[in-house]
Design a protein around this motif. Structure first.
Motif, PDB file in Angstrom:
ATOM      1  N   VAL A  20      14.421 -39.858  18.286  1.00  0.00           N
ATOM      2  CA  VAL A  20      14.014 -38.695  19.086  1.00  0.00           C
ATOM      3  C   VAL A  20      13.474 -37.593  18.187  1.00  0.00           C
ATOM      4  O   VAL A  20      12.446 -36.958  18.483  1.00  0.00           O
ATOM      5  CB  VAL A  20      15.213 -38.178  19.928  1.00  0.00           C
ATOM      6  CG1 VAL A  20      14.881 -36.836  20.567  1.00  0.00           C
ATOM      7  CG2 VAL A  20      15.570 -39.207  20.997  1.00  0.00           C
ATOM      8  N   VAL A  21      14.161 -37.364  17.049  1.00  0.00           N
ATOM      9  CA  VAL A  21      13.719 -36.311  16.128  1.00  0.00           C
ATOM     10  C   VAL A  21      12.353 -36.660  15.552  1.00  0.00           C
ATOM     11  O   VAL A  21      11.448 -35.805  15.496  1.00  0.00           O
ATOM     12  CB  VAL A  21      14.752 -36.130  14.995  1.00  0.00           C
ATOM     13  CG1 VAL A  21      14.191 -35.203  13.910  1.00  0.00           C
ATOM     14  CG2 VAL A  21      16.046 -35.567  15.546  1.00  0.00           C
ATOM     15  N   VAL A  22      12.177 -37.921  15.123  1.00  0.00           N
ATOM     16  CA  VAL A  22      10.892 -38.331  14.537  1.00  0.00           C
ATOM     17  C   VAL A  22       9.772 -38.207  15.564  1.00  0.00           C
ATOM     18  O   VAL A  22       8.650 -37.777  15.250  1.00  0.00           O
ATOM     19  CB  VAL A  22      10.990 -39.776  14.002  1.00  0.00           C
ATOM     20  CG1 VAL A  22       9.615 -40.299  13.598  1.00  0.00           C
ATOM     21  CG2 VAL A  22      11.952 -39.837  12.831  1.00  0.00           C
ATOM     22  N   ALA A  23      10.064 -38.552  16.818  1.00  0.00           N
ATOM     23  CA  ALA A  23       9.040 -38.463  17.863  1.00  0.00           C
ATOM     24  C   ALA A  23       8.725 -37.009  18.207  1.00  0.00           C
ATOM     25  O   ALA A  23       7.603 -36.684  18.608  1.00  0.00           O
ATOM     26  CB  ALA A  23       9.513 -39.201  19.119  1.00  0.00           C
ATOM     27  N   ALA A  24       9.709 -36.120  18.036  1.00  0.00           N
ATOM     28  CA  ALA A  24       9.497 -34.707  18.404  1.00  0.00           C
ATOM     29  C   ALA A  24       8.647 -33.969  17.386  1.00  0.00           C
ATOM     30  O   ALA A  24       7.981 -32.989  17.734  1.00  0.00           O
ATOM     31  CB  ALA A  24      10.849 -34.007  18.563  1.00  0.00           C
ATOM     32  N   VAL A  25       8.666 -34.434  16.130  1.00  0.00           N
ATOM     33  CA  VAL A  25       7.932 -33.713  15.074  1.00  0.00           C
ATOM     34  C   VAL A  25       6.439 -33.615  15.388  1.00  0.00           C
ATOM     35  O   VAL A  25       5.883 -32.508  15.387  1.00  0.00           O
ATOM     36  CB  VAL A  25       8.183 -34.368  13.701  1.00  0.00           C
ATOM     37  CG1 VAL A  25       7.230 -33.782  12.654  1.00  0.00           C
ATOM     38  CG2 VAL A  25       9.624 -34.147  13.279  1.00  0.00           C
ATOM     39  N   PRO A  26       5.731 -34.726  15.655  1.00  0.00           N
ATOM     40  CA  PRO A  26       4.298 -34.570  15.970  1.00  0.00           C
ATOM     41  C   PRO A  26       4.048 -33.801  17.256  1.00  0.00           C
ATOM     42  O   PRO A  26       3.005 -33.147  17.395  1.00  0.00           O
ATOM     43  CB  PRO A  26       3.816 -36.030  16.086  1.00  0.00           C
ATOM     44  CG  PRO A  26       5.029 -36.844  16.294  1.00  0.00           C
ATOM     45  CD  PRO A  26       6.141 -36.134  15.610  1.00  0.00           C
ATOM     46  N   VAL A  27       4.996 -33.878  18.207  1.00  0.00           N
ATOM     47  CA  VAL A  27       4.821 -33.127  19.460  1.00  0.00           C
ATOM     48  C   VAL A  27       4.750 -31.627  19.176  1.00  0.00           C
ATOM     49  O   VAL A  27       4.030 -30.880  19.846  1.00  0.00           O
ATOM     50  CB  VAL A  27       5.983 -33.447  20.435  1.00  0.00           C
ATOM     51  CG1 VAL A  27       5.928 -32.537  21.654  1.00  0.00           C
ATOM     52  CG2 VAL A  27       5.927 -34.913  20.851  1.00  0.00           C
ATOM     53  N   VAL A  28       5.490 -31.184  18.153  1.00  0.00           N
ATOM     54  CA  VAL A  28       5.482 -29.760  17.797  1.00  0.00           C
ATOM     55  C   VAL A  28       4.326 -29.440  16.850  1.00  0.00           C
ATOM     56  O   VAL A  28       3.643 -28.425  17.016  1.00  0.00           O
ATOM     57  CB  VAL A  28       6.828 -29.383  17.140  1.00  0.00           C
ATOM     58  CG1 VAL A  28       6.800 -27.940  16.645  1.00  0.00           C
ATOM     59  CG2 VAL A  28       7.975 -29.605  18.119  1.00  0.00           C
ATOM     60  N   ILE A  29       4.120 -30.312  15.850  1.00  0.00           N
ATOM     61  CA  ILE A  29       3.153 -30.006  14.793  1.00  0.00           C
ATOM     62  C   ILE A  29       1.704 -30.099  15.284  1.00  0.00           C
ATOM     63  O   ILE A  29       0.878 -29.214  14.995  1.00  0.00           O
ATOM     64  CB  ILE A  29       3.357 -30.966  13.594  1.00  0.00           C
ATOM     65  CG1 ILE A  29       4.746 -30.763  13.003  1.00  0.00           C
ATOM     66  CG2 ILE A  29       2.281 -30.723  12.537  1.00  0.00           C
ATOM     67  CD1 ILE A  29       4.973 -29.393  12.412  1.00  0.00           C
ATOM     68  N   ILE A  30       1.376 -31.165  16.041  1.00  0.00           N
ATOM     69  CA  ILE A  30      -0.027 -31.395  16.423  1.00  0.00           C
ATOM     70  C   ILE A  30      -0.590 -30.255  17.269  1.00  0.00           C
ATOM     71  O   ILE A  30      -1.676 -29.723  16.976  1.00  0.00           O
ATOM     72  CB  ILE A  30      -0.162 -32.756  17.144  1.00  0.00           C
ATOM     73  CG1 ILE A  30       0.091 -33.888  16.126  1.00  0.00           C
ATOM     74  CG2 ILE A  30      -1.539 -32.914  17.762  1.00  0.00           C
ATOM     75  CD1 ILE A  30       0.103 -35.263  16.721  1.00  0.00           C
ATOM     76  N   PRO A  31       0.094 -29.801  18.332  1.00  0.00           N
ATOM     77  CA  PRO A  31      -0.451 -28.641  19.074  1.00  0.00           C
ATOM     78  C   PRO A  31      -0.571 -27.396  18.208  1.00  0.00           C
ATOM     79  O   PRO A  31      -1.502 -26.607  18.371  1.00  0.00           O
ATOM     80  CB  PRO A  31       0.574 -28.433  20.202  1.00  0.00           C
ATOM     81  CG  PRO A  31       1.266 -29.736  20.338  1.00  0.00           C
ATOM     82  CD  PRO A  31       1.313 -30.325  18.977  1.00  0.00           C
ATOM     83  N   PHE A  32       0.357 -27.231  17.272  1.00  0.00           N
ATOM     84  CA  PHE A  32       0.320 -26.082  16.363  1.00  0.00           C
ATOM     85  C   PHE A  32      -0.954 -26.112  15.516  1.00  0.00           C
ATOM     86  O   PHE A  32      -1.642 -25.093  15.366  1.00  0.00           O
ATOM     87  CB  PHE A  32       1.559 -26.127  15.476  1.00  0.00           C
ATOM     88  CG  PHE A  32       1.611 -25.046  14.431  1.00  0.00           C
ATOM     89  CD1 PHE A  32       2.011 -23.760  14.760  1.00  0.00           C
ATOM     90  CD2 PHE A  32       1.265 -25.313  13.115  1.00  0.00           C
ATOM     91  CE1 PHE A  32       2.066 -22.773  13.795  1.00  0.00           C
ATOM     92  CE2 PHE A  32       1.310 -24.328  12.148  1.00  0.00           C
ATOM     93  CZ  PHE A  32       1.713 -23.058  12.493  1.00  0.00           C
ATOM     94  N   VAL A  33      -1.288 -27.308  14.996  1.00  0.00           N
ATOM     95  CA  VAL A  33      -2.478 -27.434  14.147  1.00  0.00           C
ATOM     96  C   VAL A  33      -3.749 -27.307  14.978  1.00  0.00           C
ATOM     97  O   VAL A  33      -4.735 -26.681  14.565  1.00  0.00           O
ATOM     98  CB  VAL A  33      -2.439 -28.774  13.388  1.00  0.00           C
ATOM     99  CG1 VAL A  33      -3.745 -28.994  12.624  1.00  0.00           C
ATOM    100  CG2 VAL A  33      -1.249 -28.811  12.433  1.00  0.00           C
ATOM    101  N   ASN A  34      -3.748 -27.921  16.184  1.00  0.00           N
ATOM    102  CA  ASN A  34      -4.960 -27.945  17.014  1.00  0.00           C
ATOM    103  C   ASN A  34      -5.172 -26.678  17.837  1.00  0.00           C
ATOM    104  O   ASN A  34      -6.182 -26.564  18.524  1.00  0.00           O
ATOM    105  CB  ASN A  34      -4.906 -29.153  17.965  1.00  0.00           C
ATOM    106  CG  ASN A  34      -4.972 -30.462  17.203  1.00  0.00           C
ATOM    107  OD1 ASN A  34      -5.519 -30.522  16.092  1.00  0.00           O
ATOM    108  ND2 ASN A  34      -4.411 -31.516  17.788  1.00  0.00           N
ATOM    109  N   SER A  35      -4.235 -25.754  17.782  1.00  0.00           N
ATOM    110  CA  SER A  35      -4.340 -24.559  18.620  1.00  0.00           C
ATOM    111  C   SER A  35      -5.509 -23.663  18.216  1.00  0.00           C
ATOM    112  O   SER A  35      -6.021 -22.903  19.037  1.00  0.00           O
ATOM    113  CB  SER A  35      -3.040 -23.754  18.549  1.00  0.00           C
ATOM    114  OG  SER A  35      -2.849 -23.266  17.238  1.00  0.00           O
ATOM    115  N   GLY A  36      -5.891 -23.722  16.969  1.00  0.00           N
ATOM    116  CA  GLY A  36      -6.969 -22.869  16.489  1.00  0.00           C
ATOM    117  C   GLY A  36      -6.542 -21.455  16.189  1.00  0.00           C
ATOM    118  O   GLY A  36      -7.349 -20.618  15.784  1.00  0.00           O
ATOM    119  N   VAL A  37      -5.246 -21.153  16.399  1.00  0.00           N
ATOM    120  CA  VAL A  37      -4.747 -19.807  16.106  1.00  0.00           C
ATOM    121  C   VAL A  37      -4.755 -19.557  14.600  1.00  0.00           C
ATOM    122  O   VAL A  37      -5.045 -18.454  14.133  1.00  0.00           O
ATOM    123  CB  VAL A  37      -3.324 -19.642  16.683  1.00  0.00           C
ATOM    124  CG1 VAL A  37      -2.742 -18.295  16.272  1.00  0.00           C
ATOM    125  CG2 VAL A  37      -3.367 -19.777  18.193  1.00  0.00           C
TER     126      VAL A  37
END
Length: 275
Positions: A20-37
């Protein structure tokens, strides 16, 4: 005789939790990187810039020196806190009350702005051999942001260290002191070679935590102009208005310093486990 290997049940619960932890990491990181903020190119440009690296050294040197001095001073205050002399106990208790009870930022501002005006001039020499340790000079010249920060953070941290060390001393079994006294060991030697040695092993994790807190507390020196990480990144983002990117750079370095200290803490704890 035939030996059969012992089969241990699979720890399915731990495996599921890790998945669960390993699966949650990209769920948090990818939107953060792709947000463009965040402009990651700007982050990469300043992450290892000369000004930032100088500020990292400033943060590390101030935190390390303050923590080391606070540990020495805090140990002295802790010994006074458990002294049989009620006056010394009261004085040590008052010290802890004052320096733990007031914010570090307030103490920093007092040391930088008020103390030089109160003292006027400073100078320190050893009479007899005429060894000058501090040249006689206006106190405002002596109390640079580094010196004022060192005084303020050391004295404030010593209040916390005193309680940490005191708890370690009281955690040592009193029977060992009684046995040493019965063998005629002097009191000072009992404290130095029996009690304090074990007390420091007991409180080692707490001391490491205080060191990590000090790394982050150095950011308060921003208020008096000391060149640490937060001040350094702020000087950059005031010119290019890349606030979030530069704050991400600061967060990266604080996390990296904390990680290095944590690794060192684990190594020392394994090398010197509590007895």
């Amino acid at each position: 005789m035939t030996f059969y290997p012992v089969r241990r049940p699979r720890a399915w619960g731990q495996i599921i939790q890790a998945a669960v932890v390993v699966a949650a990491v990209p769920v948090v990181i990818i939107p953060f990187v792709n947000s463009g903020v965040f402009d990651l190119a700007t982050v990469g440009e300043y992450l290892f810039g000369p000004a930032i690296l100088t500020a990292v050294w400033g943060t590390l040197s101030l935190a390390t020196l303050s923590t080391a001095l606070a540990l020495v001073l805090g140990t002295g205050v802790a010994l006074l806190r458990i002294s049989a002399n009620p006056v010394l106990r009261a004085a040590a208790g008052f010290y802890v009350f004052v320096f733990r009870g007031t914010p570090m930022l307030v103490q920093l501002l007092i040391w930088f702005y008020a103390v030089p005006r109160i003292i006027g001039h400073v100078g320190l020499y050893i009479p007899g051999i005429d060894l000058v340790l501090i040249e006689y000079q206006p106190a405002s010249n002596f109390f640079t942001p580094f010196v004022a920060g060192l005084f303020a953070l050391t004295l404030a941290e010593a209040g916390y260290m005193a309680e940490v060390v005191r708890s370690g001393i009281q955690g040592v079994d009193g029977g060992q002191r009684d046995a040493a006294r019965a063998l005629g060991v002097p009191s000072g030697k009992i404290m130095r070679q029996i009690v304090l040695v074990q007390a420091f092993r007991i409180v080692l994790p707490a001391i490491a935590n205080q060191y990590i807190l000090m790394i982050k507390n150095t950011s308060l020196a921003y208020a008096i102009g000391y060149s640490e990480i937060l001040l350094s990144v702020s000087r950059v983002y005031y010119t290019n208005f890349k606030y979030l990117e530069l704050l991400l750079v600061a967060a990266f370095w604080y996390l990296l310093l904390t990680a290095v200290i944590t690794v060192g803490q684990h190594f020392i704890e394994r090398r010197f486990p509590p007895r």
